[in-house]
Scaffold this active site. Structure first.
Site, mmCIF file in Angstrom:
data_model
loop_
_atom_site.group_PDB
_atom_site.id
_atom_site.type_symbol
_atom_site.label_atom_id
_atom_site.label_comp_id
_atom_site.label_asym_id
_atom_site.label_seq_id
_atom_site.Cartn_x
_atom_site.Cartn_y
_atom_site.Cartn_z
ATOM 1 N N HIS A 65 0.830 -1.214 -0.088
ATOM 2 C CA HIS A 65 0.112 0.079 0.042
ATOM 3 C C HIS A 65 0.735 1.351 -0.013
ATOM 4 O O HIS A 65 0.790 2.023 -0.751
ATOM 5 C CB HIS A 65 -0.969 -0.092 1.173
ATOM 6 C CG HIS A 65 -1.694 1.242 1.557
ATOM 7 N ND1 HIS A 65 -2.325 1.984 0.775
ATOM 8 C CD2 HIS A 65 -1.400 2.040 2.661
ATOM 9 C CE1 HIS A 65 -2.625 3.192 1.385
ATOM 10 N NE2 HIS A 65 -2.266 3.100 2.469
ATOM 11 N N HIS A 67 4.131 6.417 5.736
ATOM 12 C CA HIS A 67 3.063 7.513 6.287
ATOM 13 C C HIS A 67 1.847 6.608 7.286
ATOM 14 O O HIS A 67 1.676 7.306 7.925
ATOM 15 C CB HIS A 67 2.167 7.759 4.982
ATOM 16 C CG HIS A 67 1.252 6.720 4.395
ATOM 17 N ND1 HIS A 67 1.401 6.042 3.348
ATOM 18 C CD2 HIS A 67 -0.139 6.581 4.732
ATOM 19 C CE1 HIS A 67 0.391 5.194 3.077
ATOM 20 N NE2 HIS A 67 -0.670 5.479 3.871
ATOM 21 N N GLU A 99 0.963 5.472 12.912
ATOM 22 C CA GLU A 99 -0.475 4.990 13.201
ATOM 23 C C GLU A 99 -0.374 3.623 13.356
ATOM 24 O O GLU A 99 -1.142 3.294 14.476
ATOM 25 C CB GLU A 99 -1.230 5.500 12.100
ATOM 26 C CG GLU A 99 -2.633 5.133 12.092
ATOM 27 C CD GLU A 99 -3.523 5.969 12.972
ATOM 28 O OE1 GLU A 99 -2.882 6.909 13.621
ATOM 29 O OE2 GLU A 99 -4.720 5.482 13.415
ATOM 30 N N ASP A 100 0.300 2.940 12.599
ATOM 31 C CA ASP A 100 -0.009 1.392 12.726
ATOM 32 C C ASP A 100 1.060 0.529 13.315
ATOM 33 O O ASP A 100 0.995 -0.603 13.477
ATOM 34 C CB ASP A 100 -0.145 0.771 11.343
ATOM 35 C CG ASP A 100 -1.777 1.438 10.636
ATOM 36 O OD1 ASP A 100 -2.504 1.951 11.510
ATOM 37 O OD2 ASP A 100 -1.860 1.269 9.483
ATOM 38 N N ASP A 123 -23.283 14.041 -26.527
ATOM 39 C CA ASP A 123 -23.058 14.335 -27.971
ATOM 40 C C ASP A 123 -22.576 15.596 -28.000
ATOM 41 O O ASP A 123 -23.450 16.548 -28.755
ATOM 42 C CB ASP A 123 -24.327 14.029 -28.655
ATOM 43 C CG ASP A 123 -24.690 12.468 -28.765
ATOM 44 O OD1 ASP A 123 -23.593 11.754 -28.380
ATOM 45 O OD2 ASP A 123 -25.619 12.292 -29.081
HETATM 46 MN MN MN Z 1 -2.318 4.424 4.415
#
Ligand code: MN
Length: 729
Positions: A48, A72, A76-77, A259
């Site tokens: 990711h 990034h 956070e993770d 169109d």
């Molecule tokens: Mn992310």
């Protein structure tokens, strides 16, 4: 599968070798940090961030941004914190990752449409470095690409958030390719059925168009070249989402929207733009009312172009946009930022917009020079405002420098009037603390709490200022009425009268003759120093007695039963004293805004004092011997005899002058001696007298004369102190 090796190959086309290596090092770190984590799809997590970096590499962003993109989600993770990233890489990369994490933490719950706009602003304001937003947009773009794996309900929520928040942000920043892609993906996830139908219709309709489009393209570019205009003609197709929006907003059918043949003509100069449009109008018949000159009058976001619609020879309208290369760059990468124009000076805003644009162009031209890139993107997006949260998650916009009191008044007047403290991010803080973007602010109120005049020193919003002033004005009038009553009672007492003793009819008669509406207004006037209580008492007394008292005494020969004569003859001497010489008004120290202490002599309890009427402000208390009032004292009507009430609580400022010998640390010694006596030092001014001595002027607070005397005695006992005196004007 897009691998780190693919990313590096891509980066090598515009970055230095060492920079690509740095990005790779970030990859190694990130891969290890995310080790064992999976995306919903079952892929290793690190795919990711690599995909996010790829999107940013497509915009040719600098290597620091790419490193941050790869890292990034680390804060956070994973277990790593910002300072670890700073140590491993540098402050800049850590700052970027931290910025992205902070944005991730804010959860948007689409409660109200109005909140969506505030939310966009909040994100832009929070990211002091625009690159944080770019990473966040790329992050969202990749998440939208892989949204299909999620539950339908979650897909819809994320799609809505994308359309409500991220698309407008991309639009504001003019990042058009990301904006269009986010729109398409958001639309697809939110309305899969509609997306499918429009997509099929486009495929069906496209079939025989290609040939016609290339025919028109050729004839247009031939014609312009013949006329000596160097140009580039590009056929273009509308995006799926824009077709959908146009169908909805203008109630058109698919073919009515689709169109249309659309072309863009890029020429070298503004002059050529106008010449080209003339030639086009000559080649095909223009549709009336459809010519737009956005070059003379640019759109709000700085977009410039000429638009016209022509009747082609194929029974289908031809939309033409004509602009220069520079205008094209604005339209593609430029700053589509109407919020910048919110600032009053449109010219100023345009300069800022151009600076931004130049920055973008510089990135593309001089990619690799990250310092220059930094200079160009580090703009303060919202220099004058902060965005803070209420405890319920609402976002409030306040001017920069706004404090807890401003916030309280912004929430509600009653909350402002009764606030006593604030919690910023759950920590108790002083009310005067300036708020910062993204803080959560909670106001603590107390029943019966009142606005404090000192707030006027730090509030910045008009609303807070107006309400505090309004409150003080009411307060002043209440206090003025109560002081006025005391003053009038005291003056009436010297006429052997009181307010109660005067019949209402007499009072009303008097008020009417003076053109005053109500008795309270009279009291307020007296309290504010606009009317002298002695004169008012004299006039009221005159309505009670056949003749004013002073005239009685003067004319006592003609009036044998005159009051004063009888009184002085028969009354015991102690009573006489009591009636005619009324005790001075007592000062409690809590009178409020209508009683002020003169700054020239700074009276403190225990000093002998007098009051001076000061029109509109009430009474100013001076020391009786103050040199500033000796002239005023010649007119006794302006002077009010005062005394201190016993046992006054409170702190009174007083000035003392201390001459000390110049020894090291003498100021600290004196200051701690004063503080040790339970006195606050409010100010100190030092004057070097010569090499040997220094004069120190302290402004300190004391309870009364006795307290001051103790302090003086204590300070005088210090070795370094040669002389200490109280300063009185
Ligand atoms: Mn992310």
């Amino acid at each position: 599968m897009f691998l780190i090796s693919d990313l590096c190959t891509m980066l090598e086309t515009y970055l230095e070798k060492e920079q690509v290596e740095e990005v790779y090092r970030a990859y190694l770190f990130g891969a290890e940090a995310h080790e064992g984590q999976m995306r919903l799809s079952g892929e290793p997590y690190i795919y990711h961030p690599i995909a996010v970096a790829r999107i940013l590499a497509g915009l040719k962003l600098d290597h620091k941004t790419l490193m941050a993109a790869i890292l990034h989600d680390v804060i956070e993770d994973t277990d790593f914190a910002k300072d670890q990233l700073a140590k491993e890489f540098d402050e800049e990369v850590a700052e970027l990752v931290d910025g992205v994490s902070k944005l991730t933490l804010i959860k948007f719950e689409s409660k109200a449409e109005a909140q969506a706009e505030n939310f966009q602003k909040l994100m832009l304001a929070m990211a002091k470095d625009v690159r944080v937003i770019l990473i966040k947009l790329a992050d969202r773009l990749h998440n939208m690409h892989t949204i299909g794996i999620m539950r339908p309900e979650k897909q819809r929520r994320i799609a809505k958030e994308t359309l409500d928040i991220y698309v407008p942000i991309a639009h504001r920043l003019g990042i058009n390719n990301i904006r269009v892609e986010l729109q398409e993906l958001g639309f697809k996830a939110l309305h899969p059925q509609r997306y499918k139908i429009i997509k099929e219709s486009i495929l069906k309709a496209r079939g025989n168009r290609t040939e016609i489009i290339s025919k028109i393209e050729t004839s247009v570019s031939e014609r312009l070249t013949n006329e000596g205009i160097i140009c580039k003609v590009i056929g273009r197709e509308k995006s799926l989402y824009s077709i959908y929006q146009k169908m909805r907003s203008k109630h058109l059918s698919f073919s009515q929207v689709f169109d249309v043949y659309a072309f863009r003509i890029i020429v070298n100069s503004v002059d050529d733009c106008y010449r080209a449009v003339g030639i086009m109008h000559n080649l095909y018949k223009p549709l009336p009312g459809r010519f737009k000159d956005y070059i003379a009058i640019p759109k709000n976001n700085g977009y410039q172009s000429l638009h016209t619609v022509l009747f082609g020879s194929y029974g289908v309208p031809i939309e033409v946009q004509i602009r220069t290369d520079d205008m094209e760059k604005v339209a593609e990468a430029g700053i589509a930022a109407h919020w910048l124009y919110k600032q009053n000076d449109a010219n100023m805003a345009r300069v800022t917009a151009n600076d931004w644009l130049r920055g973008i162009l510089e990135i593309q031209k001089t990619s690799g020079n990250s310092m220059e890139f930094l200079e160009n993107v580090k703009i303060d997006l919202f220099p004058d405002v902060v965005y803070v949260f209420t405890p319920t998650g609402e976002i409030m916009e306040l001017p920069r420098g706004a404090t807890g009191v401003d916030f309280a008044y912004a929430v509600h007047t009653d909350i402002g009037d009764s606030c006593v403290a604030i919690k910023i991010d759950r920590h108790l803080s002083p009310l005067r603390t300036p708020l910062e973007t993204a803080q959560t602010v909670e106001i603590i109120t107390a029943p019966g709490a009142k606005p404090n005049p000192a707030w006027l020193n730090f509030v910045v919003t008009g609303k807070a200022r107006t309400h505090i002033r309004h409150y003080l004005k009411n307060l002043q009038s209440d206090e003025a009425i109560s002081l006025g009553r005391r003053l009038l009672e005291r003056s009436l007492a010297s006429h052997a009268l009181s307010i109660e003793k005067i019949p209402e009819s007499r009072t009303n008669e008097f008020l009417k003759s003076m053109n005053i509406n109500a008795f309270e207004n009279l009291l307020q006037d007296i309290g504010l120093g606009n009317r002298l209580p002695l004169l008012v008492a004299k006039q009221l007394a005159a309505r009670m007695h056949p003749l004013p008292l002073d005239k009685i005494s003067r004319k006592k020969a003609k009036h044998p039963f005159a009051f004063k004569r009888i009184f002085s003859r028969y009354a015991p001497s102690w009573l006489k004293q009591e009636r005619l010489k009324v005790s001075p008004l007592a000062i409690k120290g809590t009178e409020g805004v209508v009683v002020n202490y003169a700054k020239c002599c700074r009276p403190i309890p225990g000093d002998s004092i007098v009051g001076i009427f000061n029109a509109g402000k009430g009474i100013v208390i001076h020391i009786a011997a103050c040199s500033n009032i000796q002239d005023t004292k010649k007119n006794p009507e302006n002077i009010l005899e005062l005394q201190w009430e016993e046992n006054i609580a409170g702190e009174f400022p007083v000035e003392i002058k201390i001459i000390v010998s110049n020894k090291k640390g003498v100021l600290a010694t004196v200051a701690s001696a004063i503080s040790g006596m339970e006195s606050n030092i409010e100010n100190v001014v030092l004057n070097d007298k010569d090499t040997k001595f220094t004069e120190m002027n302290f402004l300190i607070t004391v309870k009364n004369r006795k307290h001051l005397a103790n302090i003086i005695r204590h300070v005088r006992s210090l070795d370094q102190v040669k002389k200490i005196t109280r300063t009185k004007g």
